[in-house]
Design a protein around this motif. Structure first.
Motif, PDB file in Angstrom:
ATOM      1  N   ARG A  90      98.057-117.747 -76.596  1.00 36.39           N
ATOM      2  CA  ARG A  90      98.263-116.634 -77.543  1.00 36.39           C
ATOM      3  C   ARG A  90      98.090-117.124 -78.973  1.00 36.39           C
ATOM      4  NH1 ARG A  90     103.081-114.437 -74.071  1.00 36.39           N
ATOM      5  NH2 ARG A  90     101.966-112.826 -72.906  1.00 36.39           N
ATOM      6  N   ARG A  91      98.611-118.318 -79.273  1.00 36.50           N
ATOM      7  CA  ARG A  91      98.510-118.851 -80.626  1.00 36.50           C
ATOM      8  C   ARG A  91      97.054-119.075 -81.015  1.00 36.50           C
ATOM      9  NH1 ARG A  91      97.510-123.064 -83.469  1.00 36.50           N
ATOM     10  NH2 ARG A  91      97.040-124.393 -81.692  1.00 36.50           N
ATOM     11  N   THR A  93      94.372-117.776 -79.798  1.00 37.85           N
ATOM     12  CA  THR A  93      93.550-116.559 -79.789  1.00 37.85           C
ATOM     13  C   THR A  93      94.030-115.523 -80.789  1.00 37.85           C
ATOM     14  OG1 THR A  93      94.854-115.554 -78.007  1.00 37.85           O
ATOM     15  CG2 THR A  93      92.886-116.845 -77.363  1.00 37.85           C
ATOM     16  N   GLY A  95      96.817-113.989 -80.666  1.00 38.53           N
ATOM     17  CA  GLY A  95      97.536-112.933 -79.955  1.00 38.53           C
ATOM     18  C   GLY A  95      99.025-112.943 -80.169  1.00 38.53           C
TER      19      GLY A  95
END
Length: 96
Positions: A90-91, A93, A95
């Motif tokens: 997530r980090r 990308t 996100g």
């Protein structure tokens, strides 16, 4: 909140799928995981062995109604590693 950390053991798509499936249940039968990931027994077995060797997955065998059943579960270490890996994805990308 877990610190983001990339995990090369979890990252290959089949292993990421296996961990994702196991993260939302206590245990899952091998056949159900195989069908959900969409691979053969031998391919799933190979990936499960790598996760097991890392201490991320526990494999249990039991005889039920005279049939051998194999169940899979994430270990506490596996849950932490999966959560950290997802946080890192997530980090990187963006996100969150």
């Amino acid at each position: 909140m877990v610190a983001p950390r990339f995990d090369a053991v979890i990252h290959p798509p089949p292993r990421l799928q296996i961990c994702g499936l196991l993260a939302v249940v206590d245990t899952m039968e091998f056949a159900a995981a195989r069908d959900a990931v969409g691979v053969s027994d031998s391919v799933l077995s190979k990936h499960v062995k790598q996760l097991e060797a890392a201490g991320y997955v526990k494999v249990q065998k039991a005889t039920i109604a005279s049939r051998q059943r194999t169940s899979l579960a994430l270990t506490p270490e596996g849950r932490r590693a999966f959560d950290a890996h997802v946080a890192e994805l997530r980090r990187i990308t963006g996100g969150g």
